[in-house]
Design an enzyme around this catalytic site. Sequence first.
Site, PDB file in Angstrom:
ATOM      1  N   GLY A 269      60.121  44.565  38.654  1.00 56.55           N
ATOM      2  CA  GLY A 269      60.998  44.765  37.500  1.00 56.55           C
ATOM      3  C   GLY A 269      60.786  46.057  36.739  1.00 56.55           C
ATOM      4  O   GLY A 269      61.435  46.288  35.729  1.00 56.55           O
TER       5      GLY A 269
ATOM      6  N   LYS B 161      58.980  47.718  49.840  1.00 55.83           N
ATOM      7  CA  LYS B 161      60.258  47.081  50.190  1.00 55.83           C
ATOM      8  C   LYS B 161      60.807  47.657  51.492  1.00 55.83           C
ATOM      9  O   LYS B 161      61.199  46.915  52.391  1.00 55.83           O
ATOM     10  CB  LYS B 161      61.251  47.283  49.047  1.00 55.83           C
ATOM     11  CG  LYS B 161      62.517  46.510  49.231  1.00 55.83           C
ATOM     12  CD  LYS B 161      63.394  46.581  47.987  1.00 55.83           C
ATOM     13  CE  LYS B 161      62.860  45.684  46.905  1.00 55.83           C
ATOM     14  NZ  LYS B 161      63.464  45.908  45.601  1.00 55.83           N
TER      15      LYS B 161
ATOM     16  N   CYS C 115      21.076  47.227  34.110  1.00 59.04           N
ATOM     17  CA  CYS C 115      21.396  46.216  33.095  1.00 59.04           C
ATOM     18  C   CYS C 115      22.340  46.761  32.023  1.00 59.04           C
ATOM     19  O   CYS C 115      22.627  46.086  31.045  1.00 59.04           O
ATOM     20  CB  CYS C 115      20.132  45.652  32.469  1.00 59.04           C
ATOM     21  SG  CYS C 115      19.132  46.895  31.646  1.00 59.04           S
TER      22      CYS C 115
ATOM     23  N   TYR D 270      19.417  44.684  42.395  1.00 60.62           N
ATOM     24  CA  TYR D 270      20.230  43.724  41.649  1.00 60.62           C
ATOM     25  C   TYR D 270      21.048  44.414  40.570  1.00 60.62           C
ATOM     26  O   TYR D 270      20.772  45.550  40.183  1.00 60.62           O
ATOM     27  CB  TYR D 270      19.360  42.626  41.015  1.00 60.62           C
ATOM     28  CG  TYR D 270      18.467  43.105  39.894  1.00 60.62           C
ATOM     29  CD1 TYR D 270      18.933  43.152  38.578  1.00 60.62           C
ATOM     30  CD2 TYR D 270      17.153  43.518  40.140  1.00 60.62           C
ATOM     31  CE1 TYR D 270      18.120  43.601  37.547  1.00 60.62           C
ATOM     32  CE2 TYR D 270      16.335  43.967  39.119  1.00 60.62           C
ATOM     33  CZ  TYR D 270      16.821  44.011  37.824  1.00 60.62           C
ATOM     34  OH  TYR D 270      16.036  44.459  36.799  1.00 60.62           O
TER      35      TYR D 270
ATOM     36  N   SER E  62      14.832  49.371  35.633  1.00 58.86           N
ATOM     37  CA  SER E  62      16.165  48.830  35.383  1.00 58.86           C
ATOM     38  C   SER E  62      16.950  49.928  34.675  1.00 58.86           C
ATOM     39  O   SER E  62      16.539  50.407  33.619  1.00 58.86           O
ATOM     40  CB  SER E  62      16.081  47.579  34.510  1.00 58.86           C
ATOM     41  OG  SER E  62      17.378  47.127  34.229  1.00 58.86           O
TER      42      SER E  62
ATOM     43  N   ARG F 122      68.086  50.421  45.823  1.00 61.23           N
ATOM     44  CA  ARG F 122      66.916  49.795  45.183  1.00 61.23           C
ATOM     45  C   ARG F 122      65.689  50.663  45.278  1.00 61.23           C
ATOM     46  O   ARG F 122      65.476  51.352  46.274  1.00 61.23           O
ATOM     47  CB  ARG F 122      66.567  48.476  45.878  1.00 61.23           C
ATOM     48  CG  ARG F 122      67.611  47.415  45.788  1.00 61.23           C
ATOM     49  CD  ARG F 122      67.152  46.244  46.657  1.00 61.23           C
ATOM     50  NE  ARG F 122      68.238  45.373  46.991  1.00 61.23           N
ATOM     51  CZ  ARG F 122      68.420  44.184  46.441  1.00 61.23           C
ATOM     52  NH1 ARG F 122      67.605  43.735  45.538  1.00 61.23           N
ATOM     53  NH2 ARG F 122      69.431  43.437  46.807  1.00 61.23           N
TER      54      ARG F 122
ATOM     55  N   ARG G 286      57.574  40.128  50.703  1.00 59.58           N
ATOM     56  CA  ARG G 286      56.354  40.859  50.348  1.00 59.58           C
ATOM     57  C   ARG G 286      55.260  39.838  50.085  1.00 59.58           C
ATOM     58  O   ARG G 286      55.558  38.655  49.871  1.00 59.58           O
ATOM     59  CB  ARG G 286      56.577  41.733  49.115  1.00 59.58           C
ATOM     60  CG  ARG G 286      56.996  40.937  47.910  1.00 59.58           C
ATOM     61  CD  ARG G 286      57.319  41.836  46.740  1.00 59.58           C
ATOM     62  NE  ARG G 286      57.931  41.045  45.683  1.00 59.58           N
ATOM     63  CZ  ARG G 286      58.580  41.545  44.668  1.00 59.58           C
ATOM     64  NH1 ARG G 286      58.738  42.838  44.546  1.00 59.58           N
ATOM     65  NH2 ARG G 286      59.093  40.774  43.731  1.00 59.58           N
TER      66      ARG G 286
ATOM     67  N   MET H 105      61.084  49.300  37.900  1.00 59.40           N
ATOM     68  CA  MET H 105      61.993  50.416  38.206  1.00 59.40           C
ATOM     69  C   MET H 105      63.421  49.881  38.388  1.00 59.40           C
ATOM     70  O   MET H 105      63.661  48.695  38.232  1.00 59.40           O
ATOM     71  CB  MET H 105      61.496  51.137  39.451  1.00 59.40           C
ATOM     72  CG  MET H 105      60.208  51.891  39.204  1.00 59.40           C
ATOM     73  SD  MET H 105      59.688  52.819  40.629  1.00 59.40           S
ATOM     74  CE  MET H 105      59.158  51.550  41.731  1.00 59.40           C
TER      75      MET H 105
ATOM     76  N   HIS I 192      61.093  36.719  34.630  1.00 58.91           N
ATOM     77  CA  HIS I 192      60.198  37.831  34.316  1.00 58.91           C
ATOM     78  C   HIS I 192      58.916  37.361  33.643  1.00 58.91           C
ATOM     79  O   HIS I 192      57.806  37.701  34.046  1.00 58.91           O
ATOM     80  CB  HIS I 192      60.941  38.843  33.431  1.00 58.91           C
ATOM     81  CG  HIS I 192      60.109  40.003  33.011  1.00 58.91           C
ATOM     82  ND1 HIS I 192      59.426  40.020  31.823  1.00 58.91           N
ATOM     83  CD2 HIS I 192      59.806  41.153  33.643  1.00 58.91           C
ATOM     84  CE1 HIS I 192      58.758  41.146  31.722  1.00 58.91           C
ATOM     85  NE2 HIS I 192      58.974  41.857  32.817  1.00 58.91           N
TER      86      HIS I 192
HETATM   87  C1  PEP Z   1      21.353  50.353  28.099  1.00 59.43           C
HETATM   88  O1  PEP Z   1      21.070  51.293  27.365  1.00 59.43           O
HETATM   89  O2  PEP Z   1      22.076  50.459  29.093  1.00 59.43           O
HETATM   90  C2  PEP Z   1      20.854  49.005  27.802  1.00 59.43           C
HETATM   91  C3  PEP Z   1      21.064  48.011  28.634  1.00 59.43           C
HETATM   92  O3  PEP Z   1      20.233  48.795  26.616  1.00 59.43           O
HETATM   93  P1  PEP Z   1      20.996  48.687  25.218  1.00 59.43           P
HETATM   94  O4  PEP Z   1      22.428  48.533  25.499  1.00 59.43           O
HETATM   95  O5  PEP Z   1      20.389  47.515  24.542  1.00 59.43           O
HETATM   96  O6  PEP Z   1      20.638  49.974  24.582  1.00 59.43           O
END
Ligand code: PEP
Length: 920
Positions: free
Chosen positions: A106, A27, A869, A889, A773, A97, A341, A108, A457
């Site tokens: 809202g 502000k 993963c 990836y 992975s 303010r 703002r 503070m 709000h």
């Molecule tokens: C992991 O362990 O990160 C994984 C992807 O396998 P899971 O979650 O199936 O053990």
Amino acid sequence: MAAKRVFFFGGGKAEGNGAMKDILGGKGAGLAEMTNLGVPVPPGFTISTEACNLYYRYRGKLPQDVKAEISANLSKLERVIGKKLGDPKNPLLVSVRSGSKFSMPGMMDTVLNLGLNDKTVEGLAQKSRNPRFAYDSYRRFLMMFSDVVLDLPKGNFVDIFDEKKLERGAAYDVDLVAEDLMDLCGKFKALVKERLKREFPQDPLVQLELARDAVFRSWNNDRAKYYRKTNGIPDDLGTAVNVQAMVFGNMGDDCATGVGFTRNPATGAKEFYGEYLVNAQGEDVVAGTRTPHQIRDMKKALPRVFDQLMRITAKLEKHYKDVQDFEFTIEGNTLYMLQTRNGKRTTAAAVKIAVDMVKEKLITKEEALLRLEPQQIDQLLHPVIDPKARLDVVARGLPASPGAATGAAVFHAERAVEWATEGKDVILVRKETSPDDIHGMDVARGILTAKGGMTSHAAVVARQMGKTCVAGCDAIDVDETTNRFMVGGKIVHEGDFISLNGTTGEVILGKAPLIAPAMTGAFGVFMSWADAVRRLKVRANADTPRDARVARDFGAEGIGLCRTEHMFFAEDRIPIMQEMILARTMENREAALSKLLPMQRDDFKGLYREMKGYPVTIRLLDPPLHEFLPKREELMVEVTKLELIHADRSIIEEKKRLLERVEELHEFNPMLGLRGCRLGIYYPEITRMQARAIFEAACDVTREGIRVHPEVMIPLVSMAGEMRAQKEIVVAVAEETMRRHKKKFPYTVGTMIELPRAAVTADEIATEADFFSFGTNDLTQTTFGFSRDDSGKFIQNYMNRSELCPQCGAKLEKDLSCAVCKVTYTKRAENILQADVFATLDQVGVGQLVRMGVEKGRSTRPGLKVGICGEHGGDPKSVEFCHRIGLDYVSCSPYRVPIARLAAAQAVLREKKPGKGGKK
Ligand code: PEP
Ligand code: MG
């Protein structure tokens, strides 16, 4: 020279500027910047966030030199404006303010009309020749100051005020005359005296000091702390305090006050948008006590000022290159800008605005991509009501925040939290919401209010949270004491299902059918820009053709993890799986496996068909086998019961055999037992069956003219030898199957890296693995030694220790006292974790193992393909880390694919411009 802590603005020049948000707060920096741009701003000064931090450091006492600076700035303000604080003839009134670096709407406190007392109110009445206005301002000040500074809640005053209205037969506040307001001021002061056993402070300098400190303290009220926590705002920033000369929107019919946006914050449409009230102060617009007018109606009512407002706000939008959320007051036909703002907006609006602004050449594509937090995209993925559904629409309110929600009606934030914790979907229904409801809003699927406009709000907070909200629905009569609302002669009780359409404002009785949204228009353009920038590929964790299709629709470039065990839990498969597990000879086991083979083959065909040549990473069986069997304790009870009722002997024997096998397979630490690749090594026929299913399916789908790209993934490898043993089986089956089917396609065999030893010996493992992975779920579990299934409780404690009593774990009071232990602490305990390590990758520990795994792996196999993963693959901060350490990836759940795509693009842009964007 001591550091400067107070910054003046006004009179066409400011000591600060817009870049100084760290010390002036949003502000204060905005006011300084507007002043420098020549925008009409009432003069004042900003006490910096550093002063706030000093206030806390010296336990509620501001150092003398800062006080002196404030005093000097006050004198300057008095000189510039030609009025004096406390002058009975010509009093200066100020607003006090809050304003921190990041907007916390809202959360503070604010005090308006400060400087009024029994004498100055008379001066103001004479000077303005408007006693009604003077006493209206005084009663507002008495109420607000008592609430914010003296801790005497506003409700007490509202009751007296409502009594007065009743007594005078007044429908609206404006119907009360000067004498009424004068009488109310007396009553308000008497209330303070009665409750607090002291007079309301009459000395304006004392008022100013007390208000300043109350604003500093409001940085640490519960609402603000909760807001910071949910929005990732650090606790140590502090708030600035803006002391600014008051201008009055409540001095007559040539006065007004309003709030607005330069574009529609709900849809992103380029239209002037907002609300205003004639003869009112700012709080009236947001409080929902009077229904405001649309800002476009101001063109007729106050044409000259409307044009000026349009010009100024357009200039501000161009200057800040973003939508502006502004507040203004008109005093005697003169316009003053009180705040500007960057406007909060829905995600749909954010995307449209970003795309439009690129077209308007206001910003670049790269800037547009940095305008959204990746997590916000979630909001676009929320369902809408099926347009074909028959609905029992009972009311229509303001379409305050789009999307659709359905759930049980609840009337209090606490109940919302209670039911949501039990896994119920709830809709929070309130007359109007206040910041005290924020925890309930946070867990609710949607929010419905009876009062308030599009900038109330409920509307502002819901939009920001990405929650469906219907606001200002005056057709509903909410009774928060009996927990029900009446609508069109019907009564909706607590627990009854209702649905909301936040795009149309419809309130619907019952559960409306919801359907998933499609991403089109501006969103498609936006995401195509992200795709053009990012280096990381984004895949999905998907086990079924349906998930695979959703993933492709969201832009996944392959499957990064198919957990094959999920396929065995289906009702028709589990008995065959159990048959396989119970078999005592390889022959019997193979017989059961041959029944599973065609089922698995069909599963994989479905995935290949959806993925049309994109890689499909199929992980071999991973969990311990007992997961497929009945629980040991349950079986024991069952056998005992059968014996008691003298059931058929053969049934009892069969159950006993099952129990015996379950006991044989019982492990004390199953997550560290016979699972992952150890299973396939111990029972090679399982690996053989799965490999056959993978490659036979690939041959069949190739025959259909669809390209396939299977990647076979071996789980839980910790030694190169394990990888070698499993790879040999897979390769032999692959080659034999392709020969038999006379088909050829690319395939690879790689491994998950999810154990610390695998990361540390990744150079050896990479000699056998075509790809890695990172399974960061297990890697986090085994690196910390935190059980994935049991650590929720203490991780929460680790993250919230600063809020808790170090002795008993109870929540501490505001003054750091513990109601249970009866101890008051001098400082808070340190939080041991800043985030849940199973949601956001621990870059310092687990992340280093990932980095080491990548480097070592590529040292023996240059160009090794590497992905992730674990759940972290869809978490924006973790995605950025994956980009930095050179992964190829990330793979995440289908609904998080667009989030990961944007996070991956932002990672590239942040690398180019270090330090840009983000709160941390
Ligand atoms: C992991 O362990 O990160 C994984 C992807 O396998 P899971 O979650 O199936 O053990
Ligand atoms: Mg795992």
